[in-house]
Design a protein around this motif. Structure first.
Motif, PDB file in Angstrom:
ATOM      1  N   ALA A 166       0.826  -1.200   0.000  1.00  7.23           N
ATOM      2  CA  ALA A 166       0.000   0.000   0.000  1.00  7.23           C
ATOM      3  C   ALA A 166       0.865   1.256   0.000  1.00  7.23           C
ATOM      4  O   ALA A 166       0.581   2.232  -0.717  1.00  7.23           O
ATOM      5  N   MET A 167       1.953   1.244   0.774  1.00 10.68           N
ATOM      6  CA  MET A 167       2.847   2.395   0.814  1.00 10.68           C
ATOM      7  C   MET A 167       3.584   2.576  -0.519  1.00 10.68           C
ATOM      8  O   MET A 167       3.778   3.698  -0.989  1.00 10.68           O
ATOM      9  N   GLY A 168       4.007   1.472  -1.102  1.00  7.96           N
ATOM     10  CA  GLY A 168       4.661   1.559  -2.405  1.00  7.96           C
ATOM     11  C   GLY A 168       3.723   2.090  -3.478  1.00  7.96           C
ATOM     12  O   GLY A 168       4.121   2.890  -4.339  1.00  7.96           O
ATOM     13  N   ALA A 169       2.472   1.651  -3.436  1.00  9.03           N
ATOM     14  CA  ALA A 169       1.482   2.140  -4.388  1.00  9.03           C
ATOM     15  C   ALA A 169       1.244   3.637  -4.206  1.00  9.03           C
ATOM     16  O   ALA A 169       1.112   4.387  -5.179  1.00  9.03           O
ATOM     17  N   ALA A 188       4.423  -0.532  -5.815  1.00  9.51           N
ATOM     18  CA  ALA A 188       4.783   0.522  -6.759  1.00  9.51           C
ATOM     19  C   ALA A 188       4.609   0.047  -8.198  1.00  9.51           C
ATOM     20  O   ALA A 188       4.078   0.774  -9.052  1.00  9.51           O
ATOM     21  N   ALA A 189       5.052  -1.182  -8.473  1.00 11.50           N
ATOM     22  CA  ALA A 189       4.922  -1.724  -9.828  1.00 11.50           C
ATOM     23  C   ALA A 189       3.449  -1.884 -10.219  1.00 11.50           C
ATOM     24  O   ALA A 189       3.045  -1.554 -11.345  1.00 11.50           O
ATOM     25  N   THR A 190       2.639  -2.399  -9.297  1.00 12.43           N
ATOM     26  CA  THR A 190       1.224  -2.602  -9.584  1.00 12.43           C
ATOM     27  C   THR A 190       0.497  -1.278  -9.782  1.00 12.43           C
ATOM     28  O   THR A 190      -0.332  -1.135 -10.693  1.00 12.43           O
ATOM     29  N   VAL A 212      -2.256   2.912 -12.999  1.00 14.34           N
ATOM     30  CA  VAL A 212      -2.391   4.299 -13.424  1.00 14.34           C
ATOM     31  C   VAL A 212      -2.404   4.418 -14.941  1.00 14.34           C
ATOM     32  O   VAL A 212      -3.111   5.268 -15.511  1.00 14.34           O
ATOM     33  N   SER A 213      -1.668   3.555 -15.616  1.00 14.34           N
ATOM     34  CA  SER A 213      -1.579   3.634 -17.066  1.00 14.34           C
ATOM     35  C   SER A 213      -2.821   3.098 -17.773  1.00 14.34           C
ATOM     36  O   SER A 213      -2.990   3.327 -18.979  1.00 14.34           O
ATOM     37  N   SER A 214      -3.689   2.399 -17.058  1.00  8.43           N
ATOM     38  CA  SER A 214      -4.839   1.776 -17.720  1.00  8.43           C
ATOM     39  C   SER A 214      -6.173   2.049 -17.035  1.00  8.43           C
ATOM     40  O   SER A 214      -7.218   1.677 -17.573  1.00  8.43           O
ATOM     41  N   LEU A 215      -6.185   2.688 -15.861  1.00  7.70           N
ATOM     42  CA  LEU A 215      -7.420   2.919 -15.119  1.00  7.70           C
ATOM     43  C   LEU A 215      -7.549   4.389 -14.750  1.00  7.70           C
ATOM     44  O   LEU A 215      -6.544   5.116 -14.693  1.00  7.70           O
ATOM     45  N   PRO A 216      -8.769   4.851 -14.498  1.00  6.73           N
ATOM     46  CA  PRO A 216      -8.944   6.220 -13.990  1.00  6.73           C
ATOM     47  C   PRO A 216      -8.223   6.393 -12.645  1.00  6.73           C
ATOM     48  O   PRO A 216      -7.998   5.423 -11.927  1.00  6.73           O
ATOM     49  N   ILE A 217      -7.899   7.630 -12.318  1.00 10.46           N
ATOM     50  CA  ILE A 217      -7.103   7.898 -11.130  1.00 10.46           C
ATOM     51  C   ILE A 217      -7.800   7.431  -9.863  1.00 10.46           C
ATOM     52  O   ILE A 217      -7.161   6.903  -8.940  1.00 10.46           O
ATOM     53  N   LEU A 269      -9.953   4.903  -9.460  1.00 13.83           N
ATOM     54  CA  LEU A 269      -9.859   3.446  -9.360  1.00 13.83           C
ATOM     55  C   LEU A 269      -8.434   3.000  -9.079  1.00 13.83           C
ATOM     56  O   LEU A 269      -8.213   1.970  -8.429  1.00 13.83           O
ATOM     57  N   SER A 270      -7.463   3.753  -9.538  1.00 12.70           N
ATOM     58  CA  SER A 270      -6.066   3.410  -9.263  1.00 12.70           C
ATOM     59  C   SER A 270      -5.776   3.501  -7.773  1.00 12.70           C
ATOM     60  O   SER A 270      -5.035   2.687  -7.217  1.00 12.70           O
TER      61      SER A 270
END
Length: 473
Positions: free
Chosen positions: A294-297, A419-421, A426-431, A433-434
């Protein structure tokens, strides 16, 4: 382990350090008061014995237990011998954790390396740190703190020196130096936590963990600032070198404290799994992987949100607000002496942490989003603090440093995965939902812990033989 080492029940918690007990005859009114800590004080996990005669006396005449809420004064705790020394030097020694990723990336970019190369070597450093931490922790549990930490700090400093002055196009040597710098990162975090039970009274132990987890936010706030300030006045290679020197200086000062060089490993039966042979401890580690994710995301989502609202500074504002919230939450949490069972308390903290991340999916305006980031951080440090307490109590004998090191590693692995997920989301979903990915990771960690408690049971955490320090709690 002494037969008198018993874990206090939930209905009759151990007396606080301030309670007085009369050790004389029941009819004697002139017996001098004695602190109960002198009667039942656990002298550390290093195998030193209790005074059995006075322990028996204390058990014959148990003190009255106050039901009032107890609080811990941080100033009084910091004034205790060696506390400020150990905490301050560990913060200095852990500054590379907040400086190295940014310093390495900026140095490579200033040497005309591409973003892909900078990202690759930053990731190599992070993975090397995560991989080396449990191994160094196991060596500390076998050979003691100073020898392992001083050797690893020197090796890590050499790795930073090589990374600073090697040609950036020599990927093999540069990669080896970065691996050396990361894998030999001294296990200061784990070593400090293994010392808390030796230098703090029982009722202040959780406050020590809370102060530790709260001040840890300082590392990740001041680290980037030190790099930015260093780059402004000196070439990037000297900033990379300084990163390694901070770690070495912090370790040297830390090891000068008597509790560090007096600490002795517990001689116990060794197992190749180390602390991972404890089922409940493994569950705690895995659920903290969700917290780390969660922190990495959040670190990636904060950048995405700043672009979404066209405010470049919002990235730093959100991360700082979350860190300040975590710091305040940890300090407030640690100021109380908790009477509830730590395994059940962690359940509440993890659930609340996950719930507080859900409102971030609303992605409101900048001010409201900053407030939500602050609120979301309030339960981060308490959840980590409770995890430290639980891990320290349930780890098998002779594995306490490695157990704390595993907690650091699992958190780093989760951080990288999150972070990777989040980057892919972010590249494929609205902010909005991200931001759900951040809450989802925390919810997964909470669910894993719920299922683990159901399968294993919280009572498994109270077996005295499972922990070197269960007697002190």
């Amino acid at each position: 382990m002494s037969a008198f080492h018993e874990r206090p029940s939930e209905t009759s918690p151990a007396p606080s350090r301030a309670t007085r007990i009369s050790t004389g005859s029941p009819t004697s009114a002139k017996s001098p008061p004695v602190r109960p800590s002198r009667l039942i004080h656990h002298l550390g996990r290093n195998g030193r014995e209790h005074d059995k005669a006075t322990t028996r006396t204390a058990s014959r005449f148990p003190p009255p237990i106050s039901q009032e809420v107890e609080t811990v004064q941080y100033v009084a705790m910091l004034r205790q011998k060696y506390v400020a020394h150990l905490l301050g030097s560990s913060i200095v020694g852990r500054l590379p954790n907040g400086m190295a990723p940014i310093a390495i990336a900026i140095h490579l970019r200033q040497q005309q390396a591409g973003y892909a190369v900078a990202g690759l070597f930053t990731a190599i450093y992070a993975l090397s740190t995560a991989a080396g931490s449990p191994l160094l922790g196991r060596l500390v549990d076998r050979f003691g703190q100073p020898i392992v930490m001083l050797i690893s700090a020197a090796g890590s400093a050499i790795g930073f020196f090589a990374a600073a002055f090697l040609p950036v196009d020599d990927y093999l040597l540069l990669g080896a130096s970065v691996v050396l710098a990361g894998a030999l990162t001294p296990p200061l975090e784990a070593c400090l936590r293994s010392l808390w039970a030796d230098i703090l009274p029982k009722e202040q132990l959780e406050a020590g963990y809370a102060l530790d987890s709260s001040t840890q936010q300082v590392i990740f706030i001041s680290g980037p600032l030190l790099v930015a300030g260093g780059i402004a006045v000196a070439p990037s290679e000297y900033v990379v070198l300084a990163t390694g020197l901070f770690g070495l200086i912090g370790v040297v000062v830390f090891c000068l404290a008597p509790p560090a060089w007096r600490w002795r490993p517990v001689h116990a039966e060794r197992h190749w799994l180390g602390p991972l042979r404890s089922p409940l401890l493994t569950v705690v580690l895995v659920c903290n992987c969700g917290v780390g994710a969660a922190m990495g995301a959040f670190s990636i989502l904060a950048v995405a949100y700043s672009e979404h609202v066209s405010l470049p500074t919002m990235n730093g504002v959100l991360l700082s607000a979350n860190a300040v919230g975590a710091m305040i939450g940890g300090i407030v949490y640690g100021a109380r002496v908790w009477k509830s069972r730590d395994s059940k308390r962690l359940l509440v903290l993890l659930g609340t942490l996950a719930a507080l991340y859900l409102p971030l999916m609303l992605t409101p305006g900048a001010i409201a989003m900053t407030v939500l980031a602050f609120i979301g951080g309030l339960f981060l440090a308490p959840a980590l603090t409770c995890s430290y307490v639980l891990v320290g109590r349930i780890c098998p004998p002779g594995t306490v440093t490695e157990a704390f090191a595993w907690l650091v590693t699992i958190f780093l692995v989760g951080n990288a995965a999150g972070a990777a997920t989040a980057g892919a989301a972010v590249s494929s979903l609205p902010i909005n939902l991200s931001f759900g990915a951040m809450a989802l990771f925390a919810l997964i960690g909470f669910a894993i812990y719920v299922v683990g408690l159901r399968l294993i049971g919280p009572e498994s955490s109270s077996t005295p033989t499972e922990s070197e320090q269960s007697t002190a709690r």
